[in-house]
Design a protein around this motif. Sequence first.
Motif: not given
Length: 117
Positions: A78, A96-97, A93, A99-101
């Motif tokens: 990530a 977004e990554i 972008k 927020m996912e990790i």
Amino acid sequence: MGVLEELKELGVDVEDGLKRLNKNETLYKRLLGTFVKTMKAKMIAPDFDATDCTEAIEIAHAIKGTAGNLSITPVYKAYSEIVNLLRTGQPEKAREILMEIIPIQNEIIQCIEKHSA
């Protein structure tokens, strides 16, 4: 279940991390504690300044390196992507990554802390 088994379930490549340290499990576990300290000291807030990403790049690069050395694969992948996106002017972008990790890295940190207490 021990910390190493739980980390494997969270996607950490424990075997590769141990191989990097000549299979020294004690050292690996100690370095996991260092990883937690690094993560707590150098987190990137999701609301980082998208107009000047210099600090976010430096922090993401440091996290990437620490995670990579210990084969904490989800975090490493990530933050590698985050660094690349920030360096190529794609902060949204990267956000977004990030927020996912964050939930995944928090789960890994909690696992390590649970077993080091």
